[in-house]
Design a protein around this motif. Structure first.
Motif, PDB file in Angstrom:
ATOM      1  N   ILE A 283     -29.995   8.570 -15.487  1.00 41.36           N
ATOM      2  CA  ILE A 283     -29.508   8.608 -14.411  1.00 41.36           C
ATOM      3  C   ILE A 283     -27.881   8.149 -13.703  1.00 41.36           C
ATOM      4  CG2 ILE A 283     -29.192   7.799 -11.616  1.00 41.36           C
ATOM      5  CD1 ILE A 283     -32.948   7.599 -12.499  1.00 41.36           C
ATOM      6  N   ALA A 284     -27.425   7.214 -14.694  1.00 42.48           N
ATOM      7  CA  ALA A 284     -26.050   7.382 -14.735  1.00 42.48           C
ATOM      8  C   ALA A 284     -25.164   8.249 -14.944  1.00 42.48           C
ATOM      9  CB  ALA A 284     -26.240   5.691 -15.458  1.00 42.48           C
ATOM     10  N   ASP A 285     -25.721   8.650 -16.495  1.00 41.36           N
ATOM     11  CA  ASP A 285     -25.285   9.093 -17.167  1.00 41.36           C
ATOM     12  C   ASP A 285     -24.579  10.838 -16.018  1.00 41.36           C
ATOM     13  OD1 ASP A 285     -25.319   8.367 -18.811  1.00 41.36           O
ATOM     14  OD2 ASP A 285     -26.663   9.648 -20.045  1.00 41.36           O
TER      15      ASP A 285
ATOM     16  N   LEU B   8     -20.717  14.070 -12.505  1.00 41.17           N
ATOM     17  CA  LEU B   8     -20.859  14.682 -11.443  1.00 41.17           C
ATOM     18  C   LEU B   8     -19.840  14.237 -10.417  1.00 41.17           C
ATOM     19  CD1 LEU B   8     -24.294  14.968  -9.859  1.00 41.17           C
ATOM     20  CD2 LEU B   8     -23.592  16.696 -10.970  1.00 41.17           C
ATOM     21  N   ASP B   9     -19.775  12.786 -11.008  1.00 37.31           N
ATOM     22  CA  ASP B   9     -17.793  12.594 -10.308  1.00 37.31           C
ATOM     23  C   ASP B   9     -16.411  13.314 -11.246  1.00 37.31           C
ATOM     24  OD1 ASP B   9     -19.055  10.802  -8.724  1.00 37.31           O
ATOM     25  OD2 ASP B   9     -19.266   8.870 -10.042  1.00 37.31           O
ATOM     26  N   ALA B  10     -17.326  13.193 -12.430  1.00 39.33           N
ATOM     27  CA  ALA B  10     -16.074  13.528 -12.901  1.00 39.33           C
ATOM     28  C   ALA B  10     -15.215  14.763 -13.469  1.00 39.33           C
ATOM     29  CB  ALA B  10     -16.623  13.286 -14.767  1.00 39.33           C
ATOM     30  N   VAL B  11     -16.393  16.074 -12.607  1.00 44.91           N
ATOM     31  CA  VAL B  11     -16.217  17.520 -12.170  1.00 44.91           C
ATOM     32  C   VAL B  11     -15.916  17.361 -11.317  1.00 44.91           C
ATOM     33  CG1 VAL B  11     -17.168  17.939 -14.455  1.00 44.91           C
ATOM     34  CG2 VAL B  11     -18.448  17.854 -12.796  1.00 44.91           C
ATOM     35  N   GLY B  12     -16.273  16.755  -9.777  1.00 47.60           N
ATOM     36  CA  GLY B  12     -16.054  17.052  -8.703  1.00 47.60           C
ATOM     37  C   GLY B  12     -16.851  17.425  -8.151  1.00 47.60           C
ATOM     38  N   VAL B  13     -18.228  17.332  -7.853  1.00 50.86           N
ATOM     39  CA  VAL B  13     -19.025  17.733  -7.860  1.00 50.86           C
ATOM     40  C   VAL B  13     -20.014  16.740  -6.288  1.00 50.86           C
ATOM     41  CG1 VAL B  13     -21.299  18.732  -7.125  1.00 50.86           C
ATOM     42  CG2 VAL B  13     -20.391  19.356  -9.259  1.00 50.86           C
ATOM     43  N   THR B  14     -19.581  16.816  -5.421  1.00 52.99           N
ATOM     44  CA  THR B  14     -20.006  15.745  -4.225  1.00 52.99           C
ATOM     45  C   THR B  14     -21.172  15.674  -3.441  1.00 52.99           C
ATOM     46  OG1 THR B  14     -18.604  17.357  -2.306  1.00 52.99           O
ATOM     47  CG2 THR B  14     -16.996  15.111  -3.724  1.00 52.99           C
ATOM     48  N   ARG B  15     -21.582  17.203  -3.892  1.00 52.53           N
ATOM     49  CA  ARG B  15     -23.329  17.716  -2.987  1.00 52.53           C
ATOM     50  C   ARG B  15     -23.786  18.202  -3.529  1.00 52.53           C
ATOM     51  NH1 ARG B  15     -25.277  15.185   1.374  1.00 52.53           N
ATOM     52  NH2 ARG B  15     -27.293  16.810   2.464  1.00 52.53           N
TER      53      ARG B  15
ATOM     54  N   LEU C  54     -20.417  13.788 -22.242  1.00 51.65           N
ATOM     55  CA  LEU C  54     -21.096  15.348 -22.050  1.00 51.65           C
ATOM     56  C   LEU C  54     -20.836  17.598 -22.041  1.00 51.65           C
ATOM     57  CD1 LEU C  54     -23.154  13.534 -19.102  1.00 51.65           C
ATOM     58  CD2 LEU C  54     -24.386  13.284 -21.411  1.00 51.65           C
ATOM     59  N   GLU C  55     -21.692  17.297 -22.776  1.00 49.76           N
ATOM     60  CA  GLU C  55     -21.097  18.979 -22.445  1.00 49.76           C
ATOM     61  C   GLU C  55     -21.840  19.899 -21.954  1.00 49.76           C
ATOM     62  OE1 GLU C  55     -19.129  21.583 -25.185  1.00 49.76           O
ATOM     63  OE2 GLU C  55     -19.095  19.620 -26.041  1.00 49.76           O
ATOM     64  N   CYS C  56     -21.941  20.331 -20.965  1.00 47.67           N
ATOM     65  CA  CYS C  56     -22.048  21.484 -19.602  1.00 47.67           C
ATOM     66  C   CYS C  56     -21.446  22.209 -19.791  1.00 47.67           C
ATOM     67  CB  CYS C  56     -21.446  20.302 -18.499  1.00 47.67           C
ATOM     68  SG  CYS C  56     -19.743  19.859 -18.233  1.00 47.67           S
ATOM     69  N   THR C  57     -21.798  23.273 -19.034  1.00 42.43           N
ATOM     70  CA  THR C  57     -21.430  24.633 -18.380  1.00 42.43           C
ATOM     71  C   THR C  57     -21.557  24.699 -16.820  1.00 42.43           C
ATOM     72  OG1 THR C  57     -22.296  25.925 -20.763  1.00 42.43           O
ATOM     73  CG2 THR C  57     -21.923  27.027 -19.004  1.00 42.43           C
ATOM     74  N   ILE C  58     -19.836  24.928 -16.701  1.00 37.99           N
ATOM     75  CA  ILE C  58     -19.786  25.152 -15.194  1.00 37.99           C
ATOM     76  C   ILE C  58     -20.029  27.181 -14.901  1.00 37.99           C
ATOM     77  CG2 ILE C  58     -19.326  24.790 -12.997  1.00 37.99           C
ATOM     78  CD1 ILE C  58     -17.938  22.257 -14.264  1.00 37.99           C
TER      79      ILE C  58
ATOM     80  N   MET D  74     -17.119  23.397 -21.515  1.00 39.00           N
ATOM     81  CA  MET D  74     -16.456  22.044 -21.545  1.00 39.00           C
ATOM     82  C   MET D  74     -17.369  20.776 -22.227  1.00 39.00           C
ATOM     83  SD  MET D  74     -15.877  21.461 -16.967  1.00 39.00           S
ATOM     84  CE  MET D  74     -14.617  20.680 -16.843  1.00 39.00           C
ATOM     85  N   ARG D  75     -16.429  20.123 -22.428  1.00 37.00           N
ATOM     86  CA  ARG D  75     -16.511  18.726 -22.651  1.00 37.00           C
ATOM     87  C   ARG D  75     -16.251  17.228 -21.775  1.00 37.00           C
ATOM     88  NH1 ARG D  75     -19.678  17.454 -26.937  1.00 37.00           N
ATOM     89  NH2 ARG D  75     -18.960  15.221 -28.247  1.00 37.00           N
ATOM     90  N   VAL D  76     -17.205  16.476 -21.379  1.00 35.10           N
ATOM     91  CA  VAL D  76     -16.388  16.024 -20.424  1.00 35.10           C
ATOM     92  C   VAL D  76     -16.853  14.426 -20.485  1.00 35.10           C
ATOM     93  CG1 VAL D  76     -16.992  15.390 -17.435  1.00 35.10           C
ATOM     94  CG2 VAL D  76     -16.699  17.232 -18.446  1.00 35.10           C
ATOM     95  N   ALA D  77     -15.659  13.685 -21.056  1.00 32.79           N
ATOM     96  CA  ALA D  77     -16.308  12.088 -20.511  1.00 32.79           C
ATOM     97  C   ALA D  77     -17.167  11.160 -19.522  1.00 32.79           C
ATOM     98  CB  ALA D  77     -14.907  11.659 -20.425  1.00 32.79           C
ATOM     99  N   ALA D  78     -17.784  10.434 -19.519  1.00 33.50           N
ATOM    100  CA  ALA D  78     -18.744  10.115 -18.221  1.00 33.50           C
ATOM    101  C   ALA D  78     -19.161   9.216 -19.492  1.00 33.50           C
ATOM    102  CB  ALA D  78     -19.853  11.590 -18.157  1.00 33.50           C
ATOM    103  N   ASN D  79     -19.960   8.081 -18.375  1.00 30.90           N
ATOM    104  CA  ASN D  79     -20.604   7.157 -18.398  1.00 30.90           C
ATOM    105  C   ASN D  79     -19.866   6.851 -20.958  1.00 30.90           C
ATOM    106  OD1 ASN D  79     -22.408   4.912 -17.450  1.00 30.90           O
ATOM    107  ND2 ASN D  79     -24.163   5.746 -18.232  1.00 30.90           N
ATOM    108  N   GLY D  80     -19.045   6.670 -20.419  1.00 30.13           N
ATOM    109  CA  GLY D  80     -18.734   5.576 -21.982  1.00 30.13           C
ATOM    110  C   GLY D  80     -19.074   6.875 -23.217  1.00 30.13           C
TER     111      GLY D  80
END
Length: 263
Positions: A73-75, A80-87, A10-14, A1-7
């Protein structure tokens, strides 16, 4: 999954069940999220597991640097904001270890537990010079020139001599790291000190280090001593990439802690 974050993207796997406790893994310099394959396999049946490629690594964007840890750290916060992880709980190694320590210090209300692995969390004049030399070599000759010197620096001689399969995986990750991403993140490692921030973390924290990781065990012992209640664990026989050198021992220590064991 490719997520727009901090400009950037970022590629991630959930993986893992929706609503399960979330654990986030942050990679070291010159690797990518696949360094955590073994830990993800052990956790994804019972946890929501998020692995991501830090800026400049893997399939994430590699904009021109230099970078610093405020940016890394901002990335993580933006991802986490973009994928809805609050904790979540956080696990990071080397560069990733410093990243998760910084995030936990700044956002304690969003953190359950923290595991920082094989990171001194600070640069020195000697390490700054070494990083400058490695950046120059990567720019002049490409990442291939860094593959074997990095593997022999990270891994104990006995492991290098045995040449287990994970060494080729490390070699491939190093070789395929974008030069600009390596240079940007190496610049961050050349000029940082997250020790004061690490000493303020209020969430349960475990420091884990490979026994054969040079001077890092002593540095991490000092990090643990500076944070009341923090745990400290040494992984026998492992070098810098402790989770890959000795996965069984690493997993016992880290997974027990993430499951709620005392630090």
């Amino acid at each position: 999954m490719r997520v727009a974050a901090n400009g950037i993207a970022l590629e991630c796997t959930i993986e893992g069940p929706q609503g399960a406790p979330c654990i986030v893994f942050s990679n070291s310099l010159a690797t990518n999220r696949s360094m955590w394959d073994g830990q993800a396999a052990a956790l994804r049946e019972t946890h929501r597991v998020l692995r991501y490629d830090q800026r400049g690594h893997g399939a994430s964007d590699a904009p021109a640097g230099p970078y610093d840890f405020d940016l890394l750290i901002a990335d993580l916060a933006a991802l986490l904001d973009a994928v809805g992880v609050t904790r979540c709980s956080l696990v990071g190694l080397s560069m990733g270890g410093s990243t998760v320590l910084g995030y936990a210090a700044r956002h304690p209300e969003r953190v359950d537990r923290v595991v920082a692995c094989d990171t001194s969390a600070a640069s020195s004049p000697e390490s700054a010079r070494a990083w400058a030399e490695r950046i120059a070599l990567a720019r002049a000759e490409g990442m291939a020139a860094l593959v074997e010197p990095t593997v022999t620096r990270w891994c104990p001689p006995a492991i290098v001599a045995a040449n287990p399969p994970h060494l080729d995986k490390l070699r491939k990750m190093i070789r395929t790291t974008p030069v600009e991403g390596f240079a940007g993140c190496a610049a961050a490692l050349a000029d940082h000190d997250l020790r004061p921030a690490a000493a303020t973390i209020t969430r349960p924290t475990l420091f884990v280090v490979g026994e054969k990781d040079g001077t890092t065990p002593a540095a991490m012992r000092r990090l643990a001593d500076a944070l009341p209640g923090a745990g400290f664990a040494v992984i026998p026989g492992a070098g810098h990439i402790a989770n890959m050198d000795a996965p069984d021992a690493f997993d016992r220590v880290v997974l027990d802690f993430l499951a709620g064991a005392a630090a």
